[in-house]
Enzyme design. Structure first.
Site, PDB file in Angstrom:
ATOM      1  N   ASP A  19       4.689   6.160   1.547  1.00 48.92           N
ATOM      2  CA  ASP A  19       3.812   5.076   1.117  1.00 48.92           C
ATOM      3  C   ASP A  19       2.805   5.564   0.071  1.00 48.92           C
ATOM      4  OD1 ASP A  19       2.843   2.492   1.099  1.00 48.92           O
ATOM      5  OD2 ASP A  19       1.467   2.821   2.770  1.00 48.92           O
ATOM      6  N   ARG A  23      -0.147   2.445  -5.458  1.00 46.16           N
ATOM      7  CA  ARG A  23      -1.567   2.765  -5.598  1.00 46.16           C
ATOM      8  C   ARG A  23      -1.772   3.993  -6.472  1.00 46.16           C
ATOM      9  NH1 ARG A  23      -3.159   2.970   0.462  1.00 46.16           N
ATOM     10  NH2 ARG A  23      -0.923   2.608   0.715  1.00 46.16           N
ATOM     11  N   TRP A  24      -0.892   4.966  -6.320  1.00 45.74           N
ATOM     12  CA  TRP A  24      -0.965   6.181  -7.134  1.00 45.74           C
ATOM     13  C   TRP A  24      -0.885   5.822  -8.619  1.00 45.74           C
ATOM     14  CZ3 TRP A  24       2.251   8.765 -10.562  1.00 45.74           C
ATOM     15  CH2 TRP A  24       1.995  10.120 -10.788  1.00 45.74           C
ATOM     16  N   ARG A  32       3.182  -0.173 -11.389  1.00 49.76           N
ATOM     17  CA  ARG A  32       3.593   0.320 -10.088  1.00 49.76           C
ATOM     18  C   ARG A  32       4.907   1.104 -10.133  1.00 49.76           C
ATOM     19  NH1 ARG A  32       1.493  -1.594  -5.444  1.00 49.76           N
ATOM     20  NH2 ARG A  32       3.560  -1.611  -4.448  1.00 49.76           N
ATOM     21  N   HIS A  36       6.658   4.691  -8.419  1.00 51.58           N
ATOM     22  CA  HIS A  36       7.921   4.819  -7.687  1.00 51.58           C
ATOM     23  C   HIS A  36       8.801   5.916  -8.298  1.00 51.58           C
ATOM     24  CE1 HIS A  36       7.055   1.491  -5.116  1.00 51.58           C
ATOM     25  NE2 HIS A  36       6.999   0.618  -6.104  1.00 51.58           N
ATOM     26  N   THR A  65      13.198  -4.229   4.700  1.00 47.68           N
ATOM     27  CA  THR A  65      13.633  -5.623   4.640  1.00 47.68           C
ATOM     28  C   THR A  65      12.497  -6.528   4.179  1.00 47.68           C
ATOM     29  OG1 THR A  65      13.145  -5.755   7.018  1.00 47.68           O
ATOM     30  CG2 THR A  65      15.438  -5.408   6.390  1.00 47.68           C
ATOM     31  N   ASN A  67      10.302  -5.607   1.826  1.00 49.52           N
ATOM     32  CA  ASN A  67       9.973  -5.316   0.424  1.00 49.52           C
ATOM     33  C   ASN A  67      10.545  -6.325  -0.558  1.00 49.52           C
ATOM     34  OD1 ASN A  67      10.041  -1.675   0.808  1.00 49.52           O
ATOM     35  ND2 ASN A  67       8.336  -3.117   0.960  1.00 49.52           N
ATOM     36  N   ARG A  70       8.143  -8.539  -2.656  1.00 51.70           N
ATOM     37  CA  ARG A  70       7.436  -8.078  -3.858  1.00 51.70           C
ATOM     38  C   ARG A  70       7.934  -8.842  -5.078  1.00 51.70           C
ATOM     39  NH1 ARG A  70       6.808  -1.482  -2.970  1.00 51.70           N
ATOM     40  NH2 ARG A  70       5.871  -1.647  -0.898  1.00 51.70           N
ATOM     41  N   ARG A 187       3.517   9.288   7.997  1.00 46.99           N
ATOM     42  CA  ARG A 187       3.251   8.217   7.040  1.00 46.99           C
ATOM     43  C   ARG A 187       2.169   8.692   6.081  1.00 46.99           C
ATOM     44  NH1 ARG A 187       3.183   1.830   7.276  1.00 46.99           N
ATOM     45  NH2 ARG A 187       2.524   1.481   5.135  1.00 46.99           N
TER      46      ARG A 187
END
EC number: 2.5.1.-
Length: 241
Positions: A19, A23-24, A32, A36, A65, A67, A70, A187
């Protein structure tokens, strides 16, 4: 006094909820999907670290499931990233003796991605090193529902006596039926929830919730968590005498 770490004390199966990619990227003023892509690169480092840490099984949560909720742009970008990752990493994973399998419901995935998944599983099926399981379009409740449907069909077909169904029966119908249950679930990103991940399998897992965003998660941090796990006294409901 803490006991010294021995490989046998460490987790055999580690599962990770990766996760914090979005945000990173946002913290760096980037879209975003940039996060990823950075997160996908981090997967390689973590996989390569597993043998030295005594981790035989690694399961990573790539796409849930939920996601699909988005934006279409982000979902399309993620699917493209998955196709690219499989194509790019296939030979390297084979060379590293990593056996890859995918869990989750493939119904909503496109044919090209499914074919790549099948090809990677076939390519690495004889590998005997790290077992890498990628949860793609996966949800714990969805998995249990699908497993229950298969179990119920076997009962209806006369292949299974309902009187003999117990807590050892359902796991044979889960996506993870060939895997041991996870010993440690991690996490990243500071969130302290399990987000529908390996609900049945993690009944007795140890959990670590770390603040590090996934693109910054390192092999060194994984090593520290493995060492921390080795210090825990796992009694599985029993009382130590």
């Amino acid at each position: 006094m803490t006991k010294p770490f021995r490989e046998t004390d460490g987790p055999r199966h580690v599962a990770i909820i990766m996760d914090g990619n979005g945000r990173w990227a946002t913290m760096r003023g980037r879209p975003r999907l940039f996060g990823h892509h950075a997160g996908a690169k981090r997967v390689r480092e973590v996989v390569e670290a597993c043998p030295d840490l005594g981790i035989k099984y690694l399961t990573i949560f790539a796409f849930s499931t939920e996601n699909w909720k988005r934006t279409q742009v982000e979902v399309a970008g993620l699917m493209s990233l998955f196709r690219r990752y499989i194509s790019k990493e296939a030979r390297a994973l084979k060379k590293q003796d990593v056996q890859v399998r995918f869990i989750g419901d493939r119904v909503r995935l496109d044919d090209k991605l499914i074919n790549l998944m099948d090809e990677l599983e076939t390519l690495t099926e004889d590998c005997t090193g790290t077992n890498l399981t990628i949860a793609l379009n996966y949800g714990g409740r969805d998995e249990v529902a699908r497993a229950t449907q298969r179990l119920a069909q076997d009962v209806a077909d006369g292949k299974l006596d309902p009187a003999l169904v117990d807590e050892e029966t359902l796991p044979r119908y889960l996506d993870t039926h060939v895997l041991p249950d996870p010993d440690l679930v991690i996490r990243t990103s500071g969130e302290a929830r399990i987000s529908n991940f390996l609900l049945w399998q993690s009944a007795y897992a140890e959990y670590e919730f770390v603040d590090t965003l996934w693109p910054d998660f390192s092999a060194e941090e994984l090593g520290r968590l493995v060492t921390s796990y080795a210090q825990r006294d796992r009694r599985f409901g029993a009382v130590k005498t």
